[in-house]
Scaffold this motif. Sequence first.
Motif, PDB file in Angstrom:
ATOM      1  N   TYR A  52       0.841  -1.190   0.000  1.00 22.61           N
ATOM      2  CA  TYR A  52       0.000   0.000   0.000  1.00 22.61           C
ATOM      3  C   TYR A  52       0.878   1.243   0.000  1.00 22.61           C
ATOM      4  O   TYR A  52       1.995   1.225   0.531  1.00 22.61           O
ATOM      5  CB  TYR A  52      -0.888   0.035   1.246  1.00 22.61           C
ATOM      6  CG  TYR A  52      -1.781  -1.179   1.393  1.00 22.61           C
ATOM      7  CD1 TYR A  52      -3.102  -1.157   0.954  1.00 22.61           C
ATOM      8  CD2 TYR A  52      -1.298  -2.353   1.976  1.00 22.61           C
ATOM      9  CE1 TYR A  52      -3.921  -2.266   1.090  1.00 22.61           C
ATOM     10  CE2 TYR A  52      -2.111  -3.463   2.111  1.00 22.61           C
ATOM     11  CZ  TYR A  52      -3.418  -3.421   1.674  1.00 22.61           C
ATOM     12  OH  TYR A  52      -4.221  -4.519   1.799  1.00 22.61           O
ATOM     13  N   GLU A  53       0.297   2.317  -0.540  1.00 21.45           N
ATOM     14  CA  GLU A  53       1.025   3.578  -0.563  1.00 21.45           C
ATOM     15  C   GLU A  53       1.183   4.115   0.869  1.00 21.45           C
ATOM     16  O   GLU A  53       2.211   4.686   1.213  1.00 21.45           O
ATOM     17  CB  GLU A  53       0.254   4.586  -1.417  1.00 21.45           C
ATOM     18  CG  GLU A  53       1.081   5.772  -1.807  1.00 21.45           C
ATOM     19  CD  GLU A  53       0.398   6.616  -2.868  1.00 21.45           C
ATOM     20  OE1 GLU A  53      -0.799   6.411  -3.145  1.00 21.45           O
ATOM     21  OE2 GLU A  53       1.087   7.485  -3.418  1.00 21.45           O
ATOM     22  N   PHE A  58      -3.246   3.156  14.729  1.00 22.24           N
ATOM     23  CA  PHE A  58      -4.456   2.712  15.439  1.00 22.24           C
ATOM     24  C   PHE A  58      -5.577   3.769  15.388  1.00 22.24           C
ATOM     25  O   PHE A  58      -6.750   3.429  15.418  1.00 22.24           O
ATOM     26  CB  PHE A  58      -4.122   2.342  16.883  1.00 22.24           C
ATOM     27  CG  PHE A  58      -3.314   1.080  16.984  1.00 22.24           C
ATOM     28  CD1 PHE A  58      -3.887  -0.159  16.700  1.00 22.24           C
ATOM     29  CD2 PHE A  58      -1.973   1.120  17.337  1.00 22.24           C
ATOM     30  CE1 PHE A  58      -3.138  -1.331  16.766  1.00 22.24           C
ATOM     31  CE2 PHE A  58      -1.216  -0.046  17.416  1.00 22.24           C
ATOM     32  CZ  PHE A  58      -1.798  -1.273  17.134  1.00 22.24           C
ATOM     33  N   GLU A  59      -5.199   5.022  15.280  1.00 20.02           N
ATOM     34  CA  GLU A  59      -6.217   6.097  15.247  1.00 20.02           C
ATOM     35  C   GLU A  59      -7.067   6.031  13.983  1.00 20.02           C
ATOM     36  O   GLU A  59      -8.148   6.624  13.926  1.00 20.02           O
ATOM     37  CB  GLU A  59      -5.549   7.481  15.329  1.00 20.02           C
ATOM     38  CG  GLU A  59      -4.946   7.824  16.687  1.00 20.02           C
ATOM     39  CD  GLU A  59      -3.702   6.999  17.017  1.00 20.02           C
ATOM     40  OE1 GLU A  59      -2.878   6.753  16.105  1.00 20.02           O
ATOM     41  OE2 GLU A  59      -3.567   6.564  18.180  1.00 20.02           O
ATOM     42  N   ASP A  60      -6.582   5.328  12.956  1.00 19.08           N
ATOM     43  CA  ASP A  60      -7.315   5.286  11.685  1.00 19.08           C
ATOM     44  C   ASP A  60      -8.433   4.246  11.678  1.00 19.08           C
ATOM     45  O   ASP A  60      -9.159   4.130  10.690  1.00 19.08           O
ATOM     46  CB  ASP A  60      -6.339   4.973  10.535  1.00 19.08           C
ATOM     47  CG  ASP A  60      -5.302   6.068  10.360  1.00 19.08           C
ATOM     48  OD1 ASP A  60      -5.699   7.241  10.378  1.00 19.08           O
ATOM     49  OD2 ASP A  60      -4.102   5.749  10.260  1.00 19.08           O
ATOM     50  N   PHE A  61      -8.567   3.463  12.756  1.00 15.91           N
ATOM     51  CA  PHE A  61      -9.537   2.371  12.745  1.00 15.91           C
ATOM     52  C   PHE A  61     -10.818   2.783  13.443  1.00 15.91           C
ATOM     53  O   PHE A  61     -10.790   3.392  14.514  1.00 15.91           O
ATOM     54  CB  PHE A  61      -8.945   1.139  13.429  1.00 15.91           C
ATOM     55  CG  PHE A  61      -7.657   0.672  12.809  1.00 15.91           C
ATOM     56  CD1 PHE A  61      -7.510   0.624  11.429  1.00 15.91           C
ATOM     57  CD2 PHE A  61      -6.576   0.285  13.602  1.00 15.91           C
ATOM     58  CE1 PHE A  61      -6.314   0.192  10.852  1.00 15.91           C
ATOM     59  CE2 PHE A  61      -5.383  -0.143  13.040  1.00 15.91           C
ATOM     60  CZ  PHE A  61      -5.252  -0.193  11.656  1.00 15.91           C
ATOM     61  N   GLU A  62     -11.939   2.371  12.832  1.00 18.24           N
ATOM     62  CA  GLU A  62     -13.226   2.782  13.376  1.00 18.24           C
ATOM     63  C   GLU A  62     -14.269   1.770  12.917  1.00 18.24           C
ATOM     64  O   GLU A  62     -14.227   1.319  11.763  1.00 18.24           O
ATOM     65  CB  GLU A  62     -13.486   4.174  12.786  1.00 18.24           C
ATOM     66  CG  GLU A  62     -14.816   4.762  12.966  1.00 18.24           C
ATOM     67  CD  GLU A  62     -14.816   6.192  12.404  1.00 18.24           C
ATOM     68  OE1 GLU A  62     -14.942   7.110  13.213  1.00 18.24           O
ATOM     69  OE2 GLU A  62     -14.689   6.346  11.170  1.00 18.24           O
ATOM     70  N   ASP A  70     -10.458  -1.241   7.609  1.00 21.41           N
ATOM     71  CA  ASP A  70     -10.415  -1.014   6.161  1.00 21.41           C
ATOM     72  C   ASP A  70      -9.214  -0.174   5.731  1.00 21.41           C
ATOM     73  O   ASP A  70      -8.729  -0.316   4.608  1.00 21.41           O
ATOM     74  CB  ASP A  70     -11.732  -0.420   5.647  1.00 21.41           C
ATOM     75  CG  ASP A  70     -12.060   0.942   6.253  1.00 21.41           C
ATOM     76  OD1 ASP A  70     -11.348   1.364   7.190  1.00 21.41           O
ATOM     77  OD2 ASP A  70     -13.014   1.580   5.787  1.00 21.41           O
ATOM     78  N   ALA A  71      -8.699   0.667   6.635  1.00 26.83           N
ATOM     79  CA  ALA A  71      -7.528   1.481   6.274  1.00 26.83           C
ATOM     80  C   ALA A  71      -6.291   0.619   6.034  1.00 26.83           C
ATOM     81  O   ALA A  71      -5.319   1.077   5.430  1.00 26.83           O
ATOM     82  CB  ALA A  71      -7.236   2.500   7.375  1.00 26.83           C
ATOM     83  N   ALA A  72      -6.347  -0.652   6.484  1.00 27.94           N
ATOM     84  CA  ALA A  72      -5.229  -1.572   6.257  1.00 27.94           C
ATOM     85  C   ALA A  72      -5.571  -2.602   5.180  1.00 27.94           C
ATOM     86  O   ALA A  72      -4.827  -3.562   4.973  1.00 27.94           O
ATOM     87  CB  ALA A  72      -4.876  -2.298   7.559  1.00 27.94           C
ATOM     88  N   GLU A 261       3.646  -3.689   8.984  1.00 27.16           N
ATOM     89  CA  GLU A 261       2.928  -2.492   8.527  1.00 27.16           C
ATOM     90  C   GLU A 261       2.764  -1.494   9.668  1.00 27.16           C
ATOM     91  O   GLU A 261       2.848  -0.281   9.452  1.00 27.16           O
ATOM     92  CB  GLU A 261       1.572  -2.898   7.930  1.00 27.16           C
ATOM     93  CG  GLU A 261       1.766  -3.696   6.641  1.00 27.16           C
ATOM     94  CD  GLU A 261       0.473  -4.072   5.936  1.00 27.16           C
ATOM     95  OE1 GLU A 261      -0.618  -3.801   6.484  1.00 27.16           O
ATOM     96  OE2 GLU A 261       0.561  -4.641   4.836  1.00 27.16           O
ATOM     97  N   LEU A 262       2.526  -1.993  10.868  1.00 24.34           N
ATOM     98  CA  LEU A 262       2.392  -1.087  12.015  1.00 24.34           C
ATOM     99  C   LEU A 262       3.736  -0.432  12.340  1.00 24.34           C
ATOM    100  O   LEU A 262       3.787   0.730  12.732  1.00 24.34           O
ATOM    101  CB  LEU A 262       1.860  -1.842  13.239  1.00 24.34           C
ATOM    102  CG  LEU A 262       0.396  -2.293  13.145  1.00 24.34           C
ATOM    103  CD1 LEU A 262       0.044  -3.188  14.319  1.00 24.34           C
ATOM    104  CD2 LEU A 262      -0.556  -1.096  13.098  1.00 24.34           C
ATOM    105  N   VAL A 263       4.806  -1.176  12.170  1.00 25.65           N
ATOM    106  CA  VAL A 263       6.134  -0.586  12.383  1.00 25.65           C
ATOM    107  C   VAL A 263       6.384   0.481  11.307  1.00 25.65           C
ATOM    108  O   VAL A 263       6.872   1.577  11.598  1.00 25.65           O
ATOM    109  CB  VAL A 263       7.238  -1.673  12.374  1.00 25.65           C
ATOM    110  CG1 VAL A 263       8.628  -1.039  12.354  1.00 25.65           C
ATOM    111  CG2 VAL A 263       7.088  -2.601  13.582  1.00 25.65           C
TER     112      VAL A 263
END
Length: 419
Positions: A52-53, A58-62, A70-72, A261-263
Amino acid sequence: MADLTLSPQRDAPAVSDGGVWLSCIECGHDHPPFEDIIYTCEECGGLLEARYETYPTFEDFEGHGVWRYDAALPFEEGVTLPEGATPLHRVPRLESEVGVEALRIKHEGMNPTGSFKDRGMTVGVRVAQELGVGRLACASTGNTSAALAAYGTRADLETLVLLPAGKVAAGKIAQASLHNARILEVDGNFDACLDIVQDLADRGEAYLLNSLNPFRLEGQKTIGLEILESFRDDYGRFPDRIVLPVGNAGNTAALYKCFRELVASGALEADAVPKLTGVQASGAAPMVEAVEEDLEDTRRWEDVETIATAIRIGNPVNAPKALPGIRETGGTAVAVDDDEITDAQRSLAAEGVGVEPASAASVAGLRKLRERGVVDDDEHVVCLTTGHLLKDPDAAAAAGNDPEPVANSTEAVLSHLAE
Ligand code: F0G
């Protein structure tokens, strides 16, 4: 050596579609994600993974369940039943018996079809819709076929599953059957079934939804995201170690990708990445062999046998993705015998957590690694249980108490209890 690093972060290549592309883990060649139907690198045959670009924090998840993340993922929504948001059980007796600081059980058997496969299938079937394919197929030790059948029929797509004859637990066949899959029972083991399905896919006869399909693993990454979020809510920190059963090593690869990806996004420190610890049945342990002998890939085991039929696999196709995950996180792999698996299944059941044999392998493996002193007593550990007890009713009944016949009267019941 596989290139599994995500940094330095790259701009999206020309082949990307909406910031998503497929990259070969061996040669780095990039492929468009939704143009041609491909499962492996067209240049070198290596395994592909989605890139992914941008990678989320964690703030992007809802929201709730798999699509909370979905952001991942490559899409914002998909065919959903819905899946994910599984419990992270406390097991206080097991925790003190094993002797670790904290032990939690992530019970993936609580997904809609009773296994973690639903997470991969909701994403995989969404991609199949994007590609416009007509027929979905998989080889399976059972759970993948149940999930494929359910998500496939929900999407109104034809499904074909190839199963090793006589080696699939009853609950799983019942699911694939009632969810309207065409079931072919092959006179061979899982690995032989997968060889055939790969041939069918290469000939354009079906869209392959085994974990060789890189998009399946995107959905399965969400197991890791849920574990990290829930664990942090309860303990204010991430777990030291995640112990999981290994068959094709798809989940191991997916968890490793989740952490990388989280790193890459800065949401996880490299030194806080949990140690990935794989467990196999001793009768089907090519990954353990590869870790112990420091092999770059697994050797194919032709003869495999275990009560844990879900992981009765001799040729783990995702090994090139999973072995670096085990090594680079400082994890390990261990083999357990069938009676150790059954013991662990009983211990989990005694805490009210009902799992199928393959799932119990995680707890059996943790026990063994504690005994060997590989796992320390101050560790925070999560064991993954991958499938529900009802998947394999025969194994459950064999491990549990036998029903006692009794005559049809209260007196007879009382005298039987008094015996
Ligand atoms: N646990 C269960 C209950 C499974 O069904 C599987 C795989 C695994 C663990 C291993 O996961 O392949 O990601 O290492 N089952 C596949 C199937 C092979 O066909 O249902 P893995």
